[in-house]
Write a protein that holds these residues in place. Structure first.
Motif, short mmCIF file in Angstrom:
data_model
loop_
_atom_site.label_atom_id
_atom_site.label_comp_id
_atom_site.label_asym_id
_atom_site.label_seq_id
_atom_site.Cartn_x
_atom_site.Cartn_y
_atom_site.Cartn_z
N PHE A 63 0.84 -1.19 0.00
CA PHE A 63 0.00 0.00 0.00
C PHE A 63 0.88 1.24 0.00
CE2 PHE A 63 -2.40 3.35 2.14
CZ PHE A 63 -3.62 3.29 1.48
N GLU A 88 1.49 4.42 -2.69
CA GLU A 88 1.39 5.83 -2.29
C GLU A 88 2.66 6.59 -2.67
OE1 GLU A 88 -1.25 7.67 -0.81
OE2 GLU A 88 -2.20 5.90 -1.65
N SER A 138 -4.01 1.58 10.87
CA SER A 138 -5.01 2.64 10.63
C SER A 138 -4.38 4.02 10.80
CB SER A 138 -6.18 2.49 11.60
OG SER A 138 -6.91 1.32 11.32
N VAL A 196 -2.29 4.85 7.71
CA VAL A 196 -3.10 5.21 6.55
C VAL A 196 -3.69 6.61 6.74
CG1 VAL A 196 -5.14 4.58 5.20
CG2 VAL A 196 -3.57 2.81 5.95
N ARG A 232 -5.52 9.16 3.92
CA ARG A 232 -6.42 8.17 3.32
C ARG A 232 -7.29 7.56 4.41
NH1 ARG A 232 -4.07 6.61 -1.68
NH2 ARG A 232 -6.06 5.60 -2.06
N ALA A 233 -8.37 6.94 4.01
CA ALA A 233 -9.27 6.26 4.96
C ALA A 233 -8.75 4.85 5.23
CB ALA A 233 -10.67 6.19 4.37
N ARG A 280 -10.20 2.15 5.58
CA ARG A 280 -10.86 1.11 4.77
C ARG A 280 -10.19 0.90 3.41
NH1 ARG A 280 -13.36 4.44 1.40
NH2 ARG A 280 -14.44 6.25 2.18
N GLU A 281 -9.36 1.87 3.00
CA GLU A 281 -8.66 1.73 1.72
C GLU A 281 -7.53 0.71 1.76
OE1 GLU A 281 -8.03 5.46 -0.56
OE2 GLU A 281 -8.84 6.42 1.25
N LEU A 282 -7.09 0.40 2.97
CA LEU A 282 -6.07 -0.65 3.14
C LEU A 282 -6.81 -1.94 3.44
CD1 LEU A 282 -3.21 -1.74 3.51
CD2 LEU A 282 -3.27 -0.85 5.85
N ASP A 283 -6.72 -2.89 2.55
CA ASP A 283 -7.43 -4.15 2.69
C ASP A 283 -7.11 -4.80 4.03
OD1 ASP A 283 -9.09 -6.26 1.84
OD2 ASP A 283 -7.33 -7.40 1.16
#
Length: 103
Positions: free
Chosen positions: A36, A40, A87, A90, A95-96, A98-101
């Protein structure tokens, strides 16, 4: 006393609870977080691990150990990171989570 039927029901509930515990997601693989981050970094070439560490108010060496880029003081590489730490990372990127699986 407790009936045999009640004991079977309670034992079944405990088996279900233990089975569900296997699926509890309290950490994710550092490889997933690093992938991730690499996306970025490609998206924003001015972003570095040093800048990210600064945003998280930590030293880059600590961030690198936490994410498995560098071995920990015991010589092993971190393979998992807690959901709260992932969290925060991120969020520091704007970013939110939830964007990181898995977060």
């Amino acid at each position: 006393g407790v009936t045999a039927r009640r004991v079977r029901v309670l034992a079944g509930h405990e088996r279900d609870r233990q089975e569900l515990e296997q699926f509890k997601l309290d950490s994710i693989a550092t490889t997933r977080v690093r992938a991730f981050l690499e996306r970025e970094f490609e998206r924003n070439p001015e972003l570095t691990r040093a800048e990210l560490a600064h945003r998280l108010r930590m030293h880059q060496a600590d961030l690198d150990r936490q994410l498995g880029y560098e071995p920990t003081k015991s010589g092993e590489r971190q393979r998992r990171i807690g959901i709260p730490a992932a969290s925060r990372l991120v969020l520091a990127l704007g970013r939110a989570p939830r964007e990181l699986d898995g977060c």
